[in-house]
Design an enzyme around this catalytic site. Sequence first.
Site, PDB file in Angstrom:
ATOM      1  CB  CYS A  45      39.172  41.753  37.695  1.00  0.00           C
ATOM      2  SG  CYS A  45      38.120  42.208  39.068  1.00  0.00           S
ATOM      3  CG  HIS A  61      43.130  43.657  39.718  1.00  0.00           C
ATOM      4  ND1 HIS A  61      43.028  44.514  38.650  1.00  0.00           N
ATOM      5  CD2 HIS A  61      41.884  43.555  40.233  1.00  0.00           C
ATOM      6  CE1 HIS A  61      41.768  44.915  38.527  1.00  0.00           C
ATOM      7  NE2 HIS A  61      41.051  44.353  39.484  1.00  0.00           N
ATOM      8  CD  GLU A 109      46.288  44.169  37.046  1.00  0.00           C
ATOM      9  OE1 GLU A 109      46.231  42.949  37.287  1.00  0.00           O
ATOM     10  OE2 GLU A 109      45.304  44.923  37.160  1.00  0.00           O
TER      11      GLU A 109
HETATM   12  N1  GLN Z   1      33.151  44.799  39.511  1.00  0.00           N
HETATM   13  C1  GLN Z   1      33.694  44.917  38.184  1.00  0.00           C
HETATM   14  C2  GLN Z   1      32.725  44.418  37.133  1.00  0.00           C
HETATM   15  O1  GLN Z   1      31.707  43.915  37.451  1.00  0.00           O
HETATM   16  C3  GLN Z   1      35.002  44.173  38.079  1.00  0.00           C
HETATM   17  C4  GLN Z   1      35.994  44.799  39.030  1.00  0.00           C
HETATM   18  C5  GLN Z   1      37.398  44.745  38.564  1.00  0.00           C
HETATM   19  O2  GLN Z   1      37.698  44.499  37.387  1.00  0.00           O
HETATM   20  N2  GLN Z   1      38.292  45.067  39.460  1.00  0.00           N
HETATM   21  O3  GLN Z   1      32.999  44.535  35.974  1.00  0.00           O
END
Ligand code: GLN
Length: 189
Positions: A79, A170, A172
């Site tokens: 992410c 994610h 995890e």
């Molecule tokens: N929206 C976040 C970003 O731009 C990432 C979101 C996440 O890691 N769950 O960094």
Amino acid sequence: MVKIGVLGLQGAIREHIRSVEAAGAEGIIIKYKEQLSDIDGLIIPGGESTTMRRLIDKYDFLDALADFGKHGKPIFGTCAGLILLANNIVGQDYAHLSLMDMKVERNAFGRQRESFEAEIDLKGVADNFEAVFIRAPYVVEVGPEVEVLATYQDKIVAAKQGHYLCSAFHPELTDDHRLTEYFVKMVEK
Ligand code: GLN
């Protein structure tokens, strides 16, 4: 047993440690750049990429993290971690670690889909992987060295480039540790 660090500045740190341990490796929270020399691979967790970048600068981590990757040590970005690995971010004239040749878009699934779960076909891992997306980015474009591992609604949500791995979701946050196991195997090689 291989030692996998989880960058411990912000985000879903504990959950990754739990997943690393479930995948049969030792998990170590990384708070100082000096600790990078003790580990065989690194996970950059989800969170907020702008906040994480601010903390990376504050603790003087940027070059140490890039060197860790350039010395051939595997890195898995999830992410926000995926955003940190990319060399191109839509709407921004700068990137962060620039270790993966791909263009990413932040918060790309739109506000109405802030968070959701979806079953995806994840190449080399599982054809029924339950992926948890939270304000997730996706990958808009990849360079020739990048292998796409998964798409969701035609958007790239997991990819690999040599010893770098990334997911927009994610892995995890569920009890399915198969993607973490996949990364542990990459580190063992
Ligand atoms: N929206 C976040 C970003 O731009 C990432 C979101 C996440 O890691 N769950 O960094």
